[in-house]
Write an enzyme that holds these catalytic residues in place. Structure first.
Site, PDB file in Angstrom:
ATOM      1  N   ASP A   1     -59.903  78.183  -4.300  1.00  0.00           N
ATOM      2  CA  ASP A   1     -58.575  78.024  -4.884  1.00  0.00           C
ATOM      3  C   ASP A   1     -58.689  77.064  -6.067  1.00  0.00           C
ATOM      4  OD1 ASP A   1     -58.776  75.478  -3.918  1.00  0.00           O
ATOM      5  OD2 ASP A   1     -56.994  75.573  -2.668  1.00  0.00           O
TER       6      ASP A   1
ATOM      7  N   ASP B   1     -55.095  84.995   3.257  1.00  0.00           N
ATOM      8  CA  ASP B   1     -55.747  83.797   3.788  1.00  0.00           C
ATOM      9  C   ASP B   1     -54.705  82.924   4.460  1.00  0.00           C
ATOM     10  OD1 ASP B   1     -54.597  82.731   1.159  1.00  0.00           O
ATOM     11  OD2 ASP B   1     -55.353  80.917   2.129  1.00  0.00           O
TER      12      ASP B   1
ATOM     13  N   CYS C   1     -61.282  91.876  23.987  1.00  0.00           N
ATOM     14  CA  CYS C   1     -61.931  91.229  22.840  1.00  0.00           C
ATOM     15  C   CYS C   1     -63.434  91.165  23.064  1.00  0.00           C
ATOM     16  CB  CYS C   1     -61.363  89.823  22.646  1.00  0.00           C
ATOM     17  SG  CYS C   1     -62.116  88.923  21.276  1.00  0.00           S
TER      18      CYS C   1
ATOM     19  N   CYS D   1     -65.500  89.152  21.292  1.00  0.00           N
ATOM     20  CA  CYS D   1     -66.052  87.931  20.688  1.00  0.00           C
ATOM     21  C   CYS D   1     -66.900  87.162  21.717  1.00  0.00           C
ATOM     22  CB  CYS D   1     -64.929  87.053  20.131  1.00  0.00           C
ATOM     23  SG  CYS D   1     -64.167  85.951  21.336  1.00  0.00           S
TER      24      CYS D   1
ATOM     25  N   CYS E   1     -64.897  85.410  24.565  1.00  0.00           N
ATOM     26  CA  CYS E   1     -64.324  86.287  25.593  1.00  0.00           C
ATOM     27  C   CYS E   1     -65.406  86.970  26.430  1.00  0.00           C
ATOM     28  CB  CYS E   1     -63.416  87.330  24.946  1.00  0.00           C
ATOM     29  SG  CYS E   1     -61.899  86.621  24.282  1.00  0.00           S
TER      30      CYS E   1
ATOM     31  N   HIS F   1     -62.790  82.673  18.878  1.00  0.00           N
ATOM     32  CA  HIS F   1     -61.959  83.816  19.277  1.00  0.00           C
ATOM     33  C   HIS F   1     -60.892  84.108  18.208  1.00  0.00           C
ATOM     34  CE1 HIS F   1     -59.284  86.458  21.491  1.00  0.00           C
ATOM     35  NE2 HIS F   1     -58.310  85.668  21.068  1.00  0.00           N
TER      36      HIS F   1
HETATM   37 ZN   LIG Z   1     -62.203  86.782  22.010  1.00  0.00          ZN
END
Ligand SMILES: [Zn+2]
Length: 455
Positions: A162, A336, A374, A376, A379, A404
């Site tokens: 930015d 963002d 999920c 990830c 998880c 996560h």
């Molecule tokens: Zn997750």
């Protein structure tokens, strides 16, 4: 009869499908259910651009190998026939980015609560750096010696920086705007620092980001009156100074930022002026600061109506799931927000049905993962009960939830697959019915989240 279009994503590669639904009757939205969605056609769309893009690699060597590519090219992969949603491949010098894309915010060369390796593992293709803070500490000279922010962070994918303009809002009491630039009083040592458009670009040239933002004159979206018009015209003048100051137009892409507050005439005037400039992309700025959703959406759609189709459109400071989905439908490509990382530090895990406040007692004996669907690392391995217990003794819980939450936002297709159909239908139902949205409960707090994280 009106048809509503849906753009869905799954897996991590382009699997884009258009779903047309039959006209939606105007009725009480609380009575709506999925059975009302009548899918009439499905179209698989194109694969990635052959030859013109490349997958993200994990090593710095690969960065050098591709850095001679064109600085930016946008290929539209698919467009929704009814809404303004589109799926694109944005080719940048470090790797290709599939859009719509959510870009996590790294304030000072790192994302809070997550390592660079973890960010790569989550398939993040682009993240943000903050010019104001990096310019203050450790300073552009030191970062330039490390081969720019990529080398300093050891981040081999794309970076967007930015301009420092947002700090005019977040550090309002510490800043003063004149035609020359913005004078900040350093929160670190109290010294006064003048940030001009030229200096902002010089710092961003030193950082070596793939996408740089112009310094704009930012006012809060809740401000009205002559200050908004002054800021809009000044932002146009500062854009010209930024373009003139860019030493690396062959390597770094400078985006203009459309201003004009919530005034349609001012925003249109800004669009007319800025689109005369040959910049690689455009951002929609000055929104998501606590305004009503009706006003927010009107300004977003006005902007995308008049931005060039062949260039990327970045909606700044937007990160709530509903906003992402609606604004994709309104034609935005890039987003963002600090929300997913900030809210993780307070124990809030994002899920398709809202969020889990994992500090609450109800999760003490809950052995399910945050979200059973999920994929990830958090998880796959940890239970809600474990994360709840960690909060009592260890900051590791924040890191696990950050992973996560970033995964949830970055893999935007996950959210689309689960929510886009229902959310967009809700949006159209409510927009064109007497049951209009009131302000989103998060609307006021969005800028506060951003301010708390970045300032
Ligand atoms: Zn997750």
């Amino acid at each position: 009869m009106i048809y509503v279009g849906f753009l869905c994503f799954w897996e991590t590669q382009p699997r884009v499908v258009f779903v047309l639904v039959h006209p939606v009757p105007q009725k009480d939205p609380t009575q709506m259910n999925n059975s009302q969605v009548n899918r009439t056609s499905l179209f698989k769309m194109a694969a990635p651009i052959p030859g013109s893009t490349h997958e993200c690699e994990g090593s710095m060597a690969s960065v050098k190998a591709v850095s001679s590519a064109a600085p930016l090219a946008l290929r539209i992969v698919a467009e929704c026939p009814v809404s303004k949603a589109r799926a694109c491949t944005l080719a940048l010098s470090h790797c290709a980015v599939s859009t719509p894309v959510f870009m996590p915010v790294g304030t000072q060369g790192t994302l809070k609560g997550i390592t660079i390796d973890q960010l790569e593992d989550l398939d993040c293709q682009i993240c943000l750096g903050n010019t104001y803070h990096l310019g203050m500490r450790p300073g552009p000279e030191l970062i330039e010696k490390a081969n720019g922010l990529h080398g300093f962070m050891k981040w081999s994918r794309n970076l967007l920086t930015d301009s420092g303009g947002f700090q005019m809002v977040s550090l309002l009491e510490l800043s003063e705007v004149t035609e020359e630039g913005v004078t900040f009083r350093s929160p670190y040592d109290g010294k006064e620092i003048l940030l001009t458009p030229e200096q902002s670009i010089a710092i961003q040239n030193s950082l070596g980001s793939d996408i740089m933002m112009q310094l704009d004159d930012v006012v809060s979206s809740t401000v009205k009156g002559p200050r908004v018009e002054e800021a809009m015209h000044r932002s146009v003048r500062w854009l010209d100074r930024c373009i003139a100051g860019n030493k690396n137009p062959d390597r770094q892409n400078l985006f203009a930022i459309i201003q004009g507050g919530l005034d349609a005439k001012l925003r249109k005037a800004c669009l007319d002026e800025m689109t005369k400039r040959d910049v690689p992309g455009f951002a929609i700025g000055g929104l998501s600061g606590g305004e009503q959703k009706d006003d927010f959406w009107k300004m977003v759609t006005l902007s995308t109506d008049h931005l060039p189709r062949e260039k990327p459109r970045y909606l700044m400071g937007v990160g709530y799931a509903l906003d992402l989905v609606v604004c994709v439908a309104l034609g935005c490509d890039m987003f963002d927000c600090v929300f997913p990382t900030r809210t993780a530090r307070f124990g809030s895990a994002l899920v398709p049905w809202g969020s889990l406040q994992l500090k609450q007692k109800q999760y003490a004996k809950d052995f399910k993962p945050i979200d059973p669907d999920c994929k990830c690392p958090t998880c796959r391995r940890h239970s809600r009960a474990y994360l709840h217990a960690l909060f009592k003794s260890d900051t590791a819980a924040m890191h696990h939830i950050t992973i996560h939450n970033i995964s949830y936002q970055v893999i935007i297709n996950y959210m689309f697959l689960n929510q886009y159909l229902v959310l967009l239908l809700s949006f159209h139902l409510l927009l064109f019915s007497p049951y209009r949205f009131s302000a989103h409960p998060h609307a006021v707090s969005a800028s506060e989240h951003h301010r708390a994280e970045v300032s």
